[in-house]
Design a protein around this motif. Sequence first.
Motif, short mmCIF file in Angstrom:
data_model
loop_
_atom_site.label_atom_id
_atom_site.label_comp_id
_atom_site.label_asym_id
_atom_site.label_seq_id
_atom_site.Cartn_x
_atom_site.Cartn_y
_atom_site.Cartn_z
N HIS A 112 2.36 -12.42 -8.84
CA HIS A 112 2.45 -11.93 -10.21
C HIS A 112 3.70 -11.06 -10.42
O HIS A 112 3.78 -10.30 -11.39
N GLY A 113 4.65 -11.16 -9.49
CA GLY A 113 5.95 -10.51 -9.68
C GLY A 113 6.08 -9.10 -9.16
O GLY A 113 7.06 -8.42 -9.46
N PHE A 114 5.10 -8.62 -8.36
CA PHE A 114 5.19 -7.26 -7.81
C PHE A 114 5.91 -7.26 -6.48
O PHE A 114 5.88 -8.25 -5.75
N LYS A 115 6.54 -6.13 -6.16
CA LYS A 115 7.20 -5.94 -4.86
C LYS A 115 6.20 -5.25 -3.94
O LYS A 115 5.77 -4.13 -4.21
N ILE A 116 5.86 -5.94 -2.85
CA ILE A 116 4.76 -5.49 -1.99
C ILE A 116 5.17 -5.50 -0.52
O ILE A 116 5.88 -6.38 -0.07
N ILE A 117 4.66 -4.50 0.20
CA ILE A 117 4.76 -4.46 1.66
C ILE A 117 3.32 -4.38 2.18
O ILE A 117 2.52 -3.59 1.68
N ASN A 118 3.00 -5.19 3.19
CA ASN A 118 1.67 -5.11 3.80
C ASN A 118 1.76 -4.28 5.07
O ASN A 118 2.62 -4.52 5.91
#
Length: 99
Positions: free
Chosen positions: A79-85
Amino acid sequence: MKEMTAKEVEELLNEGKKLAIIDVREVDEVVEGKIPGAVNIPLGLVEFRMHELDKSKEYTMVCRSGGRSGKAAKFLESHGFKIINMTGGMLAWEGNVEK
């Protein structure tokens, strides 16, 4: 999907870096302790609460072991978010916790 170890997240926090951390564990799990400043959005509610998030920010996703946060990360990235797991989740976390 970008990943970071629990140790790397802890080191960034210890350096004073402000991280936007989302803990996707259930409320009864978070009561036992969470990373200071983390916001709790249980995995099942991420889809319904993503409107609260800012696409210009980068979010670090956390859960118990890294599996649920990985699912949340993939969903939010789609959905276009910048994510780090954060790999290893809270099982690997050795830093401070708040209750």
